[in-house]
Design a protein around this motif. Structure first.
Motif, short mmCIF file in Angstrom:
data_model
loop_
_atom_site.label_atom_id
_atom_site.label_comp_id
_atom_site.label_asym_id
_atom_site.label_seq_id
_atom_site.Cartn_x
_atom_site.Cartn_y
_atom_site.Cartn_z
N VAL A 17 3.10 0.51 -5.96
CA VAL A 17 2.10 0.34 -5.73
C VAL A 17 2.32 -1.69 -6.10
CG1 VAL A 17 -0.33 -1.31 -6.10
CG2 VAL A 17 0.76 1.32 -6.68
N CYS A 22 -3.03 -4.77 -2.33
CA CYS A 22 -3.48 -3.33 -3.26
C CYS A 22 -5.62 -4.80 -2.65
CB CYS A 22 -3.78 -3.44 -4.70
SG CYS A 22 -4.53 -3.00 -4.58
N ILE A 23 -6.66 -4.07 -2.35
CA ILE A 23 -7.66 -5.09 -2.79
C ILE A 23 -8.34 -3.78 -2.56
CG2 ILE A 23 -7.73 -6.15 -0.32
CD1 ILE A 23 -8.79 -2.34 0.11
N SER A 25 -8.92 -0.10 -3.07
CA SER A 25 -10.53 0.31 -2.04
C SER A 25 -10.50 1.59 -2.76
CB SER A 25 -9.77 1.00 -1.25
OG SER A 25 -8.65 1.88 -0.93
N GLY A 26 -9.60 2.25 -3.64
CA GLY A 26 -10.32 3.37 -4.48
C GLY A 26 -9.12 4.40 -3.81
N MET A 27 -9.22 4.41 -2.68
CA MET A 27 -8.97 5.58 -1.57
C MET A 27 -7.57 6.27 -2.30
SD MET A 27 -10.45 6.31 1.53
CE MET A 27 -9.46 6.43 3.00
N CYS A 28 -6.64 5.76 -2.96
CA CYS A 28 -5.38 6.48 -3.04
C CYS A 28 -6.00 7.67 -4.83
CB CYS A 28 -5.06 5.72 -3.92
SG CYS A 28 -4.82 3.87 -5.12
N ALA A 44 -5.45 -0.79 -8.61
CA ALA A 44 -4.42 0.51 -7.65
C ALA A 44 -3.05 0.26 -9.21
CB ALA A 44 -4.64 1.07 -6.83
N CYS A 70 -3.72 4.75 2.95
CA CYS A 70 -3.94 3.33 1.91
C CYS A 70 -4.60 2.20 2.79
CB CYS A 70 -2.94 2.56 1.22
SG CYS A 70 -2.88 1.14 0.61
N VAL A 72 -4.37 -1.03 4.18
CA VAL A 72 -3.41 -1.85 3.24
C VAL A 72 -1.63 -1.41 3.19
CG1 VAL A 72 -5.21 -3.91 2.66
CG2 VAL A 72 -3.88 -2.07 1.05
N LEU A 75 0.92 0.51 -1.01
CA LEU A 75 1.62 1.82 -1.78
C LEU A 75 3.05 2.29 -1.14
CD1 LEU A 75 -1.66 4.26 -2.34
CD2 LEU A 75 -0.07 3.10 -4.15
S1 SF4 Z 1 -5.54 2.81 -1.63
FE1 SF4 Z 1 -5.14 2.26 -3.62
S2 SF4 Z 1 -3.54 1.02 -3.48
FE2 SF4 Z 1 -4.25 1.17 -1.45
S3 SF4 Z 1 -6.17 -0.93 -1.40
FE3 SF4 Z 1 -6.71 1.34 -1.93
S4 SF4 Z 1 -6.32 0.51 -3.95
FE4 SF4 Z 1 -4.75 -0.24 -3.58
#
Ligand code: SF4
Ligand code: HEM
Ligand code: HEM
Lengths: 90, 418
Positions: A17, A22-23, A25-28, A44, A70, A72, A75
């Motif tokens: 990471v 990383c912003i 987002s919690g997507m991962c 993350a 992600c 941004v 990853l």
């Molecule tokens: S997807 Fe994960 S690594 Fe990418 S910005 Fe969101 S939390 Fe950070």
């Protein structure tokens, strides 16, 4: 949305990471909860911090999806064997 | 109620000074956005929204990040039954079916249907024709001749022209899209009735486009969004319509505002940088980041920041915030927090950011269009500086007629010459 099916044995990878990008987002963490999680700082981190020379983890389709989604591109995946960057969309 | 609280008082700069250029009205002269005096970052403090609802103002860089990423704070609870009122004029920002107003798993499902089309890599593919849209607008500007209004000819049409090409919409639709987006976003300029009518028409248009693309899919954004939505259980038709028209609206006011205010700065106090902007795209990219960071989108007398509501008790920056509280993340204050950002804008304009900026938010609702907006701004500034190296303001900054939205303020017109 289905991710790529691993052909044969999934290659072992190490997830990294870029915490400057990383912003949070919690997507991962939502897409690949087995591999990524959100830390107390909102950013993350890999579920298993891998020391160098570790066995890595299988490149699941969830993990590949997480890398793709992600927002941004924070990853990245590296092959355990050759240390090369793996582009799951490639 | 709100006149004396820090949410409304701290950010208007010289707005209360009587102005010399009121054009016969008693209107005060507003400072340009790059000259606003921002809230001094400090621990969370209690203020009030214009509705009278108490709000915790969060302003330090680290605290703003926490507010935007902490799952104990959400958007959906702002619209839950019994939630305190947060806006005076109802608008579709408050539409509970919009992506911005759902949280957690439901939000992620909707966001995933579009996220893949908006990653930096995906957006980079659109670069050549974003550039061609920019060049086309500059051609028309030059044809019209100096002096001209660069808002009417450039900053306002650009975002619509770009998103309509992304969505594969007919060029003829641009005027209608501009009309609808303007109504959606300008709370002060139109009556509630006019806004309702425009929004109904806009939703009808969205439904038509969706029906067309279902019948004959292409490689445009709407078609790929529909394909992704079809694979995702639980997405409602209304969410899809809101998403499609929301993409037009969400980028319109914001991008136009950033570009307009960046130009006010670059053609006045920041004029020394104009030549370097023209030199190469990397310089323009660095400057875009700094401008997005340091030039606020608007005054905070209506909304002091990005709003969230606490679902349980939590601590932010050492202060206990009770469950149910409304919290505002003041991204403008965080973006200039002296703990993190020390240099002045003009000397730092072409340097990398010292820390992340929160103009696009952070956390799950981090702006979907951030990379598209960056690319538009970067190309718009770079190509304009290259084609019109002698561009300058035809009037004074004090005489600018400001367009005021709900959250934004940008020049209504900006006469320039070359
Ligand atoms: S997807 Fe994960 S690594 Fe990418 S910005 Fe969101 S939390 Fe950070
Ligand atoms: C300079 C231009 C822009 C700025 C400053 C901006 C700013 C923001 C901010 C601050 C948020 C988060 C709101 C919050 O957390 O409360 C957001 C969300 C969003 N933006 Fe942007 N935006 C810009 C351009 C765009 C463009 C061009 C698009 C569309 C193509 C877009 C689409 C969206 C969407 C869909 C969301 C909601 C995301 C979600 O809730 O998951 N934005 N934007
Ligand atoms: C027809 C639909 C919509 C209407 C009428 C609408 C209306 C508004 C209004 C009134 C504002 C305040 C702008 C200002 O400063 O003047 C706004 C801002 C914004 N809208 Fe919308 N909106 C719509 C759809 C959407 C959708 C679907 C999204 C995202 C999914 C979205 C994301 C945003 C964002 C990110 C902002 C910027 C400020 C913020 O974060 O609060 N909008 N919109």
């Amino acid at each position: 949305m289905t991710g790529r099916e691993a052909t044969g044995a999934a290659p072992a990878v190490i997830v990294q990471v870029d915490r400057d990008r990383c912003i949070g987002s919690g997507m991962c963490a939502a897409t690949a909860p087995g591999s990524l999680t959100l830390g107390a700082d909102g950013l993350a981190r890999p579920v298993r911090e891998q020391p160098t020379g570790a066995a890595g983890e299988p490149l699941t389709s969830e993990l590949a999806d997480a890398v793709d989604y992600c927002p941004v591109e924070a990853l990245s995946l590296y092959g355990v064997r050759d240390g090369r960057r793996i582009d799951p969309t490639g | 109620m709100s006149a004396e609280n820090s949410a409304t008082g701290a950010r208007t700069g010289t707005a209360t000074d009587p102005g010399p250029a009121g054009g016969g009205t008693a209107q005060a002269v507003l400072p340009p956005l790059h000259c606003l005096r921002l809230l001094e970052p400090g621990p969370p403090r209690l203020a009030a929204l214009p509705t009278g609802t108490p709000v915790w103002l969060v302003s330090r860089h680290a605290d703003v990040r926490q507010v935007l990423t902490d799952p104990r704070l959400g958007r959906a609870p702002l619209h839950a039954p019994g939630a305190p009122p947060v806006s005076l004029t109802p608008n579709l920002l408050d539409d509970p079916s919009s992506m911005l107003n759902i949280d957690g798993v439901e939000h992620q499902r909707l966001r995933r249907t579009v996220q893949r089309a908006f990653t930096p890599r995906a957006i980079a593919r659109w670069r050549p024709w974003v550039a061609s849209v920019v060049e086309g607008l500059i051609d028309e500007l030059i044809d019209r001749g100096s002096p001209t209004d660069i808002v009417a000819g450039y900053t306002r049409p650009l975002p619509i022209a770009v998103i309509s090409r992304l969505m594969g919409l007919d060029g003829l639709d641009s005027k209608r899209l501009e009309h609808w987006s303007d109504h959606a976003l300008s709370a002060t300029a139109y009556s509630a009735e006019a806004i309702r009518t425009a929004m109904t028409e806009f939703a009808g248009f969205g439904a038509e486009v969706i029906a067309e693309r279902r019948a004959a899919p292409g490689d445009d954004l709407v078609s790929s969004l529909l394909a992704a939505a079809a694979d995702t259980p639980g997405i409602t038709e209304q969410q899809i319509v809101t998403l499609v028209i929301g993409l037009v609206v969400a980028g319109h006011e914001t991008t136009m505002t950033s570009l307009g205010n960046a130009l006010v700065y670059l053609l006045s106090d920041g004029h020394d940088a104009w030549q370097q902007l023209a030199s190469d795209e990397q310089s323009a990219a660095a400057a875009t980041e700094q401008l997005l960071r340091a030039v606020p989108l608007g005054d905070s007398d209506v909304l002091p920041g990005l709003l969230r509501r606490a679902v349980e008790d939590l601590d932010i920056g050492g202060v206990r915030i009770p469950a149910g509280s409304v919290v505002a993340a003041d991204t403008d204050a965080a973006n200039t927090d002296p703990e993190v950002f020390t240099g002045d804008l003009l000397t730092e304009l072409f340097s990398p950011l010292a820390a992340p900026m929160y103009t696009f938010g952070a956390g799950p609702h981090h702006c979907l269009g951030a990379w598209l907006a960056r690319m538009e701004l970067e190309l718009a500034l770079h190509r304009l500086a290259r084609r019109l190296p002698s561009l300058r303001l035809a009037g004074t900054v004090e005489a600018i007629d400001w367009r005021r939205g709900l959250l934004t303020r940008s020049p209504q017109h900006l006469q320039v010459s070359w």
